[in-house]
Scaffold this motif. Sequence first.
Motif, PDB file in Angstrom:
ATOM      1  N   VAL A 524      18.553  64.274  44.140  1.00 49.76           N
ATOM      2  CA  VAL A 524      19.173  65.595  44.268  1.00 49.76           C
ATOM      3  C   VAL A 524      18.536  66.564  43.280  1.00 49.76           C
ATOM      4  O   VAL A 524      18.253  67.729  43.617  1.00 49.76           O
ATOM      5  CB  VAL A 524      20.701  65.501  44.039  1.00 49.76           C
ATOM      6  CG1 VAL A 524      21.311  66.890  43.852  1.00 49.76           C
ATOM      7  CG2 VAL A 524      21.364  64.786  45.215  1.00 49.76           C
ATOM      8  N   ALA A 525      18.281  66.107  42.076  1.00 51.50           N
ATOM      9  CA  ALA A 525      17.657  66.962  41.063  1.00 51.50           C
ATOM     10  C   ALA A 525      16.260  67.393  41.494  1.00 51.50           C
ATOM     11  O   ALA A 525      15.887  68.568  41.334  1.00 51.50           O
ATOM     12  CB  ALA A 525      17.599  66.224  39.726  1.00 51.50           C
ATOM     13  N   ILE A 526      15.493  66.482  42.041  1.00 48.12           N
ATOM     14  CA  ILE A 526      14.144  66.819  42.508  1.00 48.12           C
ATOM     15  C   ILE A 526      14.219  67.896  43.587  1.00 48.12           C
ATOM     16  O   ILE A 526      13.511  68.914  43.534  1.00 48.12           O
ATOM     17  CB  ILE A 526      13.426  65.570  43.058  1.00 48.12           C
ATOM     18  CG1 ILE A 526      13.189  64.534  41.950  1.00 48.12           C
ATOM     19  CG2 ILE A 526      12.109  65.956  43.736  1.00 48.12           C
ATOM     20  CD1 ILE A 526      12.194  64.940  40.913  1.00 48.12           C
ATOM     21  N   ALA A 527      15.086  67.681  44.587  1.00 49.66           N
ATOM     22  CA  ALA A 527      15.211  68.641  45.693  1.00 49.66           C
ATOM     23  C   ALA A 527      15.700  69.997  45.197  1.00 49.66           C
ATOM     24  O   ALA A 527      15.209  71.054  45.634  1.00 49.66           O
ATOM     25  CB  ALA A 527      16.155  68.085  46.761  1.00 49.66           C
ATOM     26  N   THR A 528      16.677  69.993  44.293  1.00 50.16           N
ATOM     27  CA  THR A 528      17.231  71.244  43.767  1.00 50.16           C
ATOM     28  C   THR A 528      16.190  72.000  42.955  1.00 50.16           C
ATOM     29  O   THR A 528      16.061  73.232  43.072  1.00 50.16           O
ATOM     30  CB  THR A 528      18.468  70.945  42.900  1.00 50.16           C
ATOM     31  OG1 THR A 528      19.428  70.208  43.667  1.00 50.16           O
ATOM     32  CG2 THR A 528      19.110  72.227  42.412  1.00 50.16           C
ATOM     33  N   ALA A 529      15.459  71.295  42.124  1.00 46.61           N
ATOM     34  CA  ALA A 529      14.443  71.936  41.288  1.00 46.61           C
ATOM     35  C   ALA A 529      13.333  72.542  42.145  1.00 46.61           C
ATOM     36  O   ALA A 529      12.842  73.646  41.863  1.00 46.61           O
ATOM     37  CB  ALA A 529      13.859  70.919  40.310  1.00 46.61           C
ATOM     38  N   LYS A 530      12.943  71.845  43.196  1.00 47.85           N
ATOM     39  CA  LYS A 530      11.903  72.385  44.083  1.00 47.85           C
ATOM     40  C   LYS A 530      12.394  73.649  44.791  1.00 47.85           C
ATOM     41  O   LYS A 530      11.626  74.601  44.986  1.00 47.85           O
ATOM     42  CB  LYS A 530      11.485  71.326  45.105  1.00 47.85           C
ATOM     43  CG  LYS A 530      10.663  70.185  44.503  1.00 47.85           C
ATOM     44  CD  LYS A 530      10.266  69.158  45.555  1.00 47.85           C
ATOM     45  CE  LYS A 530       9.404  68.052  44.961  1.00 47.85           C
ATOM     46  NZ  LYS A 530       9.039  67.029  45.970  1.00 47.85           N
ATOM     47  N   GLN A 531      13.663  73.668  45.155  1.00 49.65           N
ATOM     48  CA  GLN A 531      14.213  74.860  45.789  1.00 49.65           C
ATOM     49  C   GLN A 531      14.281  76.010  44.796  1.00 49.65           C
ATOM     50  O   GLN A 531      14.000  77.166  45.141  1.00 49.65           O
ATOM     51  CB  GLN A 531      15.608  74.566  46.357  1.00 49.65           C
ATOM     52  CG  GLN A 531      16.241  75.719  47.115  1.00 49.65           C
ATOM     53  CD  GLN A 531      15.459  76.130  48.351  1.00 49.65           C
ATOM     54  OE1 GLN A 531      14.831  75.292  49.008  1.00 49.65           O
ATOM     55  NE2 GLN A 531      15.483  77.409  48.686  1.00 49.65           N
ATOM     56  N   ALA A 532      14.637  75.716  43.549  1.00 48.58           N
ATOM     57  CA  ALA A 532      14.640  76.747  42.504  1.00 48.58           C
ATOM     58  C   ALA A 532      13.242  77.327  42.323  1.00 48.58           C
ATOM     59  O   ALA A 532      13.067  78.542  42.177  1.00 48.58           O
ATOM     60  CB  ALA A 532      15.153  76.166  41.192  1.00 48.58           C
ATOM     61  N   ARG A 533      12.250  76.465  42.363  1.00 48.40           N
ATOM     62  CA  ARG A 533      10.861  76.931  42.261  1.00 48.40           C
ATOM     63  C   ARG A 533      10.504  77.823  43.447  1.00 48.40           C
ATOM     64  O   ARG A 533       9.888  78.880  43.275  1.00 48.40           O
ATOM     65  CB  ARG A 533       9.921  75.727  42.204  1.00 48.40           C
ATOM     66  CG  ARG A 533       8.441  76.083  42.145  1.00 48.40           C
ATOM     67  CD  ARG A 533       7.572  74.836  42.277  1.00 48.40           C
ATOM     68  NE  ARG A 533       7.767  74.176  43.566  1.00 48.40           N
ATOM     69  CZ  ARG A 533       7.264  72.970  43.868  1.00 48.40           C
ATOM     70  NH1 ARG A 533       6.551  72.303  42.979  1.00 48.40           N
ATOM     71  NH2 ARG A 533       7.482  72.446  45.062  1.00 48.40           N
ATOM     72  N   ALA A 534      10.906  77.411  44.643  1.00 52.60           N
ATOM     73  CA  ALA A 534      10.600  78.191  45.846  1.00 52.60           C
ATOM     74  C   ALA A 534      11.221  79.576  45.796  1.00 52.60           C
ATOM     75  O   ALA A 534      10.686  80.529  46.369  1.00 52.60           O
ATOM     76  CB  ALA A 534      11.076  77.440  47.092  1.00 52.60           C
ATOM     77  N   GLU A 535      12.358  79.696  45.107  1.00 51.46           N
ATOM     78  CA  GLU A 535      13.052  80.979  45.013  1.00 51.46           C
ATOM     79  C   GLU A 535      12.665  81.770  43.768  1.00 51.46           C
ATOM     80  O   GLU A 535      13.252  82.822  43.493  1.00 51.46           O
ATOM     81  CB  GLU A 535      14.564  80.734  45.042  1.00 51.46           C
ATOM     82  CG  GLU A 535      15.057  80.124  46.355  1.00 51.46           C
ATOM     83  CD  GLU A 535      16.554  79.902  46.374  1.00 51.46           C
ATOM     84  OE1 GLU A 535      17.284  80.794  45.896  1.00 51.46           O
ATOM     85  OE2 GLU A 535      16.996  78.839  46.854  1.00 51.46           O
ATOM     86  N   GLY A 536      11.683  81.256  43.025  1.00 50.43           N
ATOM     87  CA  GLY A 536      11.227  81.966  41.832  1.00 50.43           C
ATOM     88  C   GLY A 536      12.218  81.957  40.695  1.00 50.43           C
ATOM     89  O   GLY A 536      12.202  82.852  39.842  1.00 50.43           O
ATOM     90  N   LEU A 537      13.080  80.946  40.638  1.00 45.12           N
ATOM     91  CA  LEU A 537      14.119  80.877  39.620  1.00 45.12           C
ATOM     92  C   LEU A 537      13.752  79.977  38.451  1.00 45.12           C
ATOM     93  O   LEU A 537      14.568  79.733  37.568  1.00 45.12           O
ATOM     94  CB  LEU A 537      15.431  80.413  40.257  1.00 45.12           C
ATOM     95  CG  LEU A 537      16.022  81.377  41.292  1.00 45.12           C
ATOM     96  CD1 LEU A 537      17.223  80.763  41.984  1.00 45.12           C
ATOM     97  CD2 LEU A 537      16.398  82.694  40.621  1.00 45.12           C
ATOM     98  N   THR A 538      12.539  79.457  38.461  1.00 43.86           N
ATOM     99  CA  THR A 538      12.016  78.693  37.342  1.00 43.86           C
ATOM    100  C   THR A 538      10.517  78.904  37.318  1.00 43.86           C
ATOM    101  O   THR A 538       9.958  79.570  38.196  1.00 43.86           O
ATOM    102  CB  THR A 538      12.370  77.199  37.478  1.00 43.86           C
ATOM    103  OG1 THR A 538      11.963  76.505  36.298  1.00 43.86           O
ATOM    104  CG2 THR A 538      11.704  76.576  38.689  1.00 43.86           C
ATOM    105  N   GLU A 539       9.849  78.363  36.316  1.00 41.03           N
ATOM    106  CA  GLU A 539       8.406  78.538  36.269  1.00 41.03           C
ATOM    107  C   GLU A 539       7.745  77.788  37.416  1.00 41.03           C
ATOM    108  O   GLU A 539       8.331  76.882  38.011  1.00 41.03           O
ATOM    109  CB  GLU A 539       7.850  78.063  34.928  1.00 41.03           C
ATOM    110  CG  GLU A 539       8.160  76.623  34.577  1.00 41.03           C
ATOM    111  CD  GLU A 539       7.634  76.253  33.204  1.00 41.03           C
ATOM    112  OE1 GLU A 539       6.427  76.488  32.951  1.00 41.03           O
ATOM    113  OE2 GLU A 539       8.413  75.730  32.393  1.00 41.03           O
ATOM    114  N   ASN A 540       6.510  78.159  37.737  1.00 39.94           N
ATOM    115  CA  ASN A 540       5.818  77.605  38.896  1.00 39.94           C
ATOM    116  C   ASN A 540       5.261  76.224  38.569  1.00 39.94           C
ATOM    117  O   ASN A 540       4.062  76.039  38.345  1.00 39.94           O
ATOM    118  CB  ASN A 540       4.695  78.549  39.339  1.00 39.94           C
ATOM    119  CG  ASN A 540       4.118  78.141  40.683  1.00 39.94           C
ATOM    120  OD1 ASN A 540       4.792  77.470  41.475  1.00 39.94           O
ATOM    121  ND2 ASN A 540       2.879  78.514  40.935  1.00 39.94           N
TER     122      ASN A 540
END
Length: 572
Positions: A524-540
């Motif tokens: 779940v953490a992996i999927a959530t973090a990747k989605q955060a990246r896709a939305e520009g909510l964390t570093e690339n």
Amino acid sequence: MTKAVNTVEIPAGVSGYELLENPILNKGTAFTQEERDAFALNGLLPPKIETLQDQVARCVETLKALPTQLDRYVYLRDLQDTNETLHYAVIAQDLYGILPMIYTPTVGAGCQQFSHLFRRPRGLFITAEQKDKFDEIFANPRFDNIECIVVTDGERILGLGDQGAGGMGIPIGKLAIYTGCGGIAPETTLAITLDTGTNNEERQADPLYLGWKHERVRGQEYDDFIEAFVVAVMKRWPNVLLQWEDFHKNNASRLLEKYRDRLCTFNDDVQGTASIAVGALMAAINLTGVPLKDQRVAILGGGSAGIGIADLIKCTMVQEGLSEEEARSRFYIVGRHGMVTEQTGNLEAFQKPYCQDSKRPEKENWQLDKAGTVSLLDVIRNAKPTVLVGVSGVAGSFTEDIIREMAKHTARPIIFPMSNPTSCVEAQPSDIIQWTDGNAIVGTGSPFEPFEYKGKTHYFAQCNNSYVFPGVGLAAIAVRARRITDTMFIAASKAVAAMSPAISNPNGKLLPELADMRKVSYQVAIATAKQARAEGLTENLTDAQIEEKIKAAIWEPEYKQYVPAVDKPDYA
């Protein structure tokens, strides 16, 4: 010289009883002889030096000997306040068996009896009278490393209602799950109760009640208190993850909307409950073969949890190609006054998008048991939903007539009586199986034992938020997500559904084993973090970097070697 990875430097002066009484540092009988010599522990402990596994075995033996789940809840809370590493090692050895002891359904009784069971303080209790003292309270150096806060005002505890300060049992329990299932280090977590009073007459009359004996603060005074809290949190911990828990429906969605774009925050009752409901629904669809966009959903309970579930299912339907209007029209919300329509009075803003138009021709031709009121049975009979979700807190509200009516129109009805604790469940899952002749796919909020019917074993998926929020929180902390969005929760739902045993075995369980929560939380953490990246909510970050950061953030319950941070002090 670089210290070993499994070595911890203990500040000068921390020794003896001070070390033993620190639940983060205490190792009890597992302190080595070298540590006993270095930290003035000789004579304060029995001579035998044990391993963590020895200690776990003793705790498990004690747990088994206790007569009730509430006794086990109290014992584990005491253990948590004494030795956190041991506490989580005990949880890890039997996650499936112990989760019901530290959270639902037992935590409900723990909240109701909080003032009578109180042993020692954990977390922060801040009253509305202390609105100007947040900075002072938060300034304590022991809070320097806080990364995750769970906060409640105790007004809507599970299905039990207003428990006032006793609601603290919920943030404590949720944070235990964050650590036990998600691996978030316990010393980085903080439970907070914002005590705005209580309208629970039983609590008010209890001479042992520990909370602020004052009617609940409402209106602008309440909002100003919450605003002061959020401002102080953002000032003290700019990158913190803040989880709202068990606020009344009139405040839960409203506060989420107000603050969700100001800091990294979410409401587990609104979004976490919705996410696991969507995950379980996606897993169930693998069995029914009916796409999500073709489902019709009836929800009993129009509060923050019910509307939260509707919102996330709707967003997922839109991802699958429906328009907002098409998706929204597939929901039938039933509250205490019947189906929510444009004629329903006193609706909150978050409920209004799901009003059904009672004047549409197809609605005017509905057959109703009672003119002017559209009951849940009326909805089942006329709308023929394929999915029925209960978050009403009303025990037995999924009657035999309702379930049998649903089974007439749907070959494999998906029925989720999700209210907690067990005493509030809308229907016993074994009854649902019998009333649908074994065809229903059932998910619940609390754990229920499997049920044998006509030679087949039926498993009941526990739609426990623990499948979702620990992984979402782990991701947010590990990759420093700036915000948490609904689409991140959808990503979490899909990750849970992808691990469903029913995908490869139609007779398998709908959701992964609770015993595998650590693995689930990681995915779940992996999927959530990747989605955060896709939305520009964390570093690339690259996929490999995301995985590396998440693994590095996971805390394990194991003892490390202690050495003095400076030259050994003279304790003589």
